[in-house]
Write a protein that holds these residues in place. Sequence first.
Motif, PDB file in Angstrom:
ATOM      1  N   GLY A 153       4.749   1.624   9.950  1.00 41.34           N
ATOM      2  CA  GLY A 153       4.180   2.752  10.935  1.00 41.34           C
ATOM      3  C   GLY A 153       2.755   2.993  10.987  1.00 41.34           C
ATOM      4  O   GLY A 153       2.135   3.833  10.838  1.00 41.34           O
ATOM      5  N   GLY A 154       1.908   1.598  10.561  1.00 44.47           N
ATOM      6  CA  GLY A 154       0.621   1.747  10.806  1.00 44.47           C
ATOM      7  C   GLY A 154      -0.152   2.060   9.457  1.00 44.47           C
ATOM      8  O   GLY A 154      -1.592   2.142   9.471  1.00 44.47           O
ATOM      9  N   LYS A 155       0.430   2.203   8.530  1.00 44.34           N
ATOM     10  CA  LYS A 155      -0.033   2.431   7.087  1.00 44.34           C
ATOM     11  C   LYS A 155      -0.523   1.482   6.483  1.00 44.34           C
ATOM     12  O   LYS A 155       0.230   0.241   6.477  1.00 44.34           O
ATOM     13  CB  LYS A 155       0.944   3.055   6.081  1.00 44.34           C
ATOM     14  CG  LYS A 155       0.447   3.742   4.760  1.00 44.34           C
ATOM     15  CD  LYS A 155       1.409   4.455   4.141  1.00 44.34           C
ATOM     16  CE  LYS A 155       2.272   3.696   2.972  1.00 44.34           C
ATOM     17  NZ  LYS A 155       1.755   2.578   2.228  1.00 44.34           N
ATOM     18  N   ARG A 156      -1.776   1.252   5.824  1.00 48.64           N
ATOM     19  CA  ARG A 156      -2.192  -0.251   5.098  1.00 48.64           C
ATOM     20  C   ARG A 156      -1.510  -0.138   3.754  1.00 48.64           C
ATOM     21  O   ARG A 156      -1.351   0.855   2.976  1.00 48.64           O
ATOM     22  CB  ARG A 156      -3.714  -0.170   5.124  1.00 48.64           C
ATOM     23  CG  ARG A 156      -4.608   0.743   4.299  1.00 48.64           C
ATOM     24  CD  ARG A 156      -5.768   0.639   4.563  1.00 48.64           C
ATOM     25  NE  ARG A 156      -6.440   1.909   3.845  1.00 48.64           N
ATOM     26  CZ  ARG A 156      -6.289   1.921   2.355  1.00 48.64           C
ATOM     27  NH1 ARG A 156      -6.362   1.011   1.639  1.00 48.64           N
ATOM     28  NH2 ARG A 156      -6.919   3.137   1.888  1.00 48.64           N
ATOM     29  N   PRO A 157      -1.304  -1.441   3.198  1.00 45.96           N
ATOM     30  CA  PRO A 157      -0.662  -1.519   1.901  1.00 45.96           C
ATOM     31  C   PRO A 157      -1.690  -1.109   0.757  1.00 45.96           C
ATOM     32  O   PRO A 157      -2.739  -0.839   0.730  1.00 45.96           O
ATOM     33  CB  PRO A 157      -0.422  -2.993   1.894  1.00 45.96           C
ATOM     34  CG  PRO A 157      -0.597  -3.632   3.221  1.00 45.96           C
ATOM     35  CD  PRO A 157      -1.472  -2.477   3.941  1.00 45.96           C
ATOM     36  N   LEU A 158      -0.922  -0.566  -0.269  1.00 46.44           N
ATOM     37  CA  LEU A 158      -1.572   0.003  -1.455  1.00 46.44           C
ATOM     38  C   LEU A 158      -1.569  -0.919  -2.671  1.00 46.44           C
ATOM     39  O   LEU A 158      -2.086  -0.750  -3.714  1.00 46.44           O
ATOM     40  CB  LEU A 158      -0.851   1.472  -1.700  1.00 46.44           C
ATOM     41  CG  LEU A 158      -1.139   2.588  -0.627  1.00 46.44           C
ATOM     42  CD1 LEU A 158      -0.350   3.754  -0.896  1.00 46.44           C
ATOM     43  CD2 LEU A 158      -2.699   2.844  -0.513  1.00 46.44           C
ATOM     44  N   ILE A 159      -0.432  -1.703  -2.680  1.00 51.25           N
ATOM     45  CA  ILE A 159      -0.254  -2.327  -3.748  1.00 51.25           C
ATOM     46  C   ILE A 159      -0.334  -3.898  -3.641  1.00 51.25           C
ATOM     47  O   ILE A 159       0.167  -4.446  -2.480  1.00 51.25           O
ATOM     48  CB  ILE A 159       1.378  -2.266  -4.191  1.00 51.25           C
ATOM     49  CG1 ILE A 159       1.566  -0.922  -4.536  1.00 51.25           C
ATOM     50  CG2 ILE A 159       1.766  -3.212  -5.144  1.00 51.25           C
ATOM     51  CD1 ILE A 159       2.933  -0.304  -4.817  1.00 51.25           C
ATOM     52  N   GLU A 160      -1.068  -4.682  -4.430  1.00 50.69           N
ATOM     53  CA  GLU A 160      -1.121  -6.123  -4.328  1.00 50.69           C
ATOM     54  C   GLU A 160      -0.050  -6.867  -4.779  1.00 50.69           C
ATOM     55  O   GLU A 160       1.003  -6.384  -5.359  1.00 50.69           O
ATOM     56  CB  GLU A 160      -2.086  -6.650  -5.351  1.00 50.69           C
ATOM     57  CG  GLU A 160      -3.753  -6.189  -5.053  1.00 50.69           C
ATOM     58  CD  GLU A 160      -4.190  -6.860  -3.837  1.00 50.69           C
ATOM     59  OE1 GLU A 160      -3.808  -7.939  -3.633  1.00 50.69           O
ATOM     60  OE2 GLU A 160      -4.954  -6.069  -3.094  1.00 50.69           O
ATOM     61  N   PRO A 161       0.392  -8.000  -3.950  1.00 53.62           N
ATOM     62  CA  PRO A 161       1.629  -8.566  -4.310  1.00 53.62           C
ATOM     63  C   PRO A 161       1.797  -8.939  -5.750  1.00 53.62           C
ATOM     64  O   PRO A 161       0.673  -9.142  -6.498  1.00 53.62           O
ATOM     65  CB  PRO A 161       1.541  -9.854  -3.364  1.00 53.62           C
ATOM     66  CG  PRO A 161       0.536  -9.644  -2.485  1.00 53.62           C
ATOM     67  CD  PRO A 161      -0.335  -8.677  -2.884  1.00 53.62           C
ATOM     68  N   LEU A 162       2.687  -8.904  -6.395  1.00 56.77           N
ATOM     69  CA  LEU A 162       2.941  -9.330  -7.750  1.00 56.77           C
ATOM     70  C   LEU A 162       4.506 -10.246  -8.124  1.00 56.77           C
ATOM     71  O   LEU A 162       5.183 -10.037  -7.008  1.00 56.77           O
ATOM     72  CB  LEU A 162       2.715  -8.377  -8.558  1.00 56.77           C
ATOM     73  CG  LEU A 162       3.824  -7.024  -8.457  1.00 56.77           C
ATOM     74  CD1 LEU A 162       4.047  -6.510  -9.935  1.00 56.77           C
ATOM     75  CD2 LEU A 162       3.325  -5.945  -7.740  1.00 56.77           C
ATOM     76  N   ALA A 163       4.435 -10.762  -9.188  1.00 60.47           N
ATOM     77  CA  ALA A 163       5.719 -11.519  -9.578  1.00 60.47           C
ATOM     78  C   ALA A 163       6.289 -11.022 -11.092  1.00 60.47           C
ATOM     79  O   ALA A 163       5.305 -11.217 -11.670  1.00 60.47           O
ATOM     80  CB  ALA A 163       5.586 -12.879  -9.471  1.00 60.47           C
ATOM     81  N   LEU A 164       7.564 -10.428 -10.986  1.00 58.32           N
ATOM     82  CA  LEU A 164       7.911 -10.134 -12.327  1.00 58.32           C
ATOM     83  C   LEU A 164       9.407 -10.454 -12.466  1.00 58.32           C
ATOM     84  O   LEU A 164      10.019 -10.612 -11.370  1.00 58.32           O
ATOM     85  CB  LEU A 164       7.938  -8.661 -12.595  1.00 58.32           C
ATOM     86  CG  LEU A 164       6.722  -7.876 -12.597  1.00 58.32           C
ATOM     87  CD1 LEU A 164       6.727  -6.373 -12.438  1.00 58.32           C
ATOM     88  CD2 LEU A 164       6.001  -8.161 -13.835  1.00 58.32           C
ATOM     89  N   SER A 165       9.841 -10.562 -13.658  1.00 54.84           N
ATOM     90  CA  SER A 165      11.367 -10.955 -13.833  1.00 54.84           C
ATOM     91  C   SER A 165      12.052  -9.567 -13.535  1.00 54.84           C
ATOM     92  O   SER A 165      11.470  -8.688 -13.771  1.00 54.84           O
ATOM     93  CB  SER A 165      11.449 -11.716 -15.252  1.00 54.84           C
ATOM     94  OG  SER A 165      11.527 -10.565 -16.128  1.00 54.84           O
TER      95      SER A 165
END
Length: 696
Positions: free
Chosen positions: A656-668
């Motif tokens: 809905g037009g909101k910009r992301p707040l979290i950087e992509p990450l990888a976790l088990s």
Amino acid sequence: MRLERLSMPGCDLLVDVSAGVPVLVHWGAPLGDAPLTHLAAAVQRPVPGGSIEQPPALSVVPEHGSGHPGRPGLLGHRRRGVAWAPRFQPGSVTRADGSLTVVAVDPVAELELTTVLELGDVLQVSCTVRNLSSSRYLLQGLGITLPLPAHASELLTLHGRWTREFHTERRPFATGTWLAENRLGRTSHERPPLVFAGEPGFGEWSGEVWGAHLAWSGNHFVAAEVLPDGRRSLQLGELLHPGEIALEPGESYRTPTLLGVYSGSGLTAASQQFHRYARALPAHPTRPRPVLLNTWEAVYFDHDTERLQALATAAAEVGIERFVLDDGWFGGRRGSTAGLGDWEVSPEVYPHGLTPLIQHVRDLGMEFGLWVEPEMVNPDSDVYRAHPDWALVTEGYEPKLSRHQLVLDLTNPQAYAHVRDQLHAVLAANDIAYVKWDHNRVLVQGSDATGASGAHRQTLAAYRLFDELRELHPTVEFESCSGGGGRIDLEILRRTERVWTSDCNDALERQTIQRGASLLIPPEVMGAHIGPTRAHTTGRSQSLPFRALTAIWGHLGVEWNLLELDQHERESLAAAIAVHQRFRPLLHGGQVVRFDPVLNGTHASAHAHGVYADDLGEALVAMVQLTTGMSLVPAPLRLPGLLPEAVYHVQEISLGGKRPLIEPLALSGRQLATIGIQLPVLAPESGVLLHLAVNP
Ligand code: GLA
């Protein structure tokens, strides 16, 4: 003791069939392969002081006549009060694949009681009482009782009201009886026939939990009872008004089906079992759920073909797939005071019928849906003027109106035929793919032709009407609405592809309502709409990203006048719909998960939920800030239940037009369950949507 065992993965049911009415000796964790030879001795209880000498076991239908000290399962009597305390003897036991049928008889009271137990996706129990005598038996109630172990000492009960359905409450499951009764003639907003019990502090992913639901859309009761001797049980059944069911010789009454779930690992797994059951029902939709536009909060009663055509064009442009024309298209229905019962297209508003609108909608590639309220009538209607005797009222009393309307007596064959024929004609004459079936008032003092309360027979007649119309129009889908979520249960879902969860489109309220509803129903049948910026039932205004983040979790709809949107709003709405469509197979096919909120005292300022794909290779999760929290920084979001060794790529999805707040990450999966994801500080009424995938 003669034990029969029914098993499903994660659950065993042991039933003693030696005593007449079956006794659930164990319903819970699997017991393994060891022989059951010594079990009878192990479950033998001492005779409590002050009790009768051979206290009866707590059966599916406990008998006062055998000395049961609590709520009897069967209540009723014959003339002059006889046969009021039956005691059943063994009849027959039949075992079939996964089910057990136990017949018991009382030759003195001249009654037969048949219990059918089945263990599949859930435990299903129903009982039938038959009158074997040559005299009438007045049935007052037949409830089904499920005994629970002593450590199931906490209850989770459900409550609500119009625009605030499916709220939960925790309470000790302690001495005495907790009782919820519904006399409103529909499943009700107030008391959904659903209850959970578990070990103290049971959570979404921890603790043993038992749940019970009565699959019935009429009156009911739910009781949770602890006896002085320490035994405890849940009892659910139809609530019958005095004299409502009279069994003539040879006649019988069958209870609604009680559905029970057991989980050794918390509430999420328990509700997934209800979802599995719902997903296996014949009416359950199998094709992708079309995103719909509903005209109610867009135009209310202000119908005009050209304007609605423009609305449909705007709807198609943002990705809507089904256009639903709500209240106001028929008879004299220009407002809420008139017209119900006259199911013919209003020539005043639609001089050329519905075809110009429907054709326009179809040309845009959308399906067309229509609102109806078949069980109701306005006194200001042609049908009522012609047949005032068709209302479900009691002669001699001034009827009580609600929303200017009365209930139509569907047990009256002429009234029934009138509604069926008019609806059939509308569906036959128009290209209609969907019917929103509403039921906007409660039943008060309604007597049918027998002179007794018509609530039971009206509920069955409504089912019959659904079934008949579905048979006449097998490609049409139906929605159960009742002033929002007043008729949501797993019996109506045998006849409808969707339910309208609540008339409240305020996203903050919806967060709690939908979380509660997800205890019973899967997301693909749970109607959830993006409403106008300012919610008309609360007056609150909310951002589009928050409204979208709330609505995408169900069967998505939009209930907003799209003609009033600016370009930015239109684009943001289209983007949100596209996100829903992209993830629709996962949202509507995966397993619903809820996570325990991190509490400050009893206050949950945020909560989180999601869906996991069946193979756990993918997940979609939302963390939602409801109000401000006590801590300045939110606690990390921990996600139990994923594949511990797999590495998940986590990405925030913009909505809905909101910009992301979290950087992509990888976790088990293990790291996600233990350490979790630290989220940014979120403003109230906002949240984040995360996509997790092993193979992005
Ligand atoms: C009920 C429904 C609404 C709408 C109106 C129309 O309140 O729940 O969604 O259809 O009726 O009168």
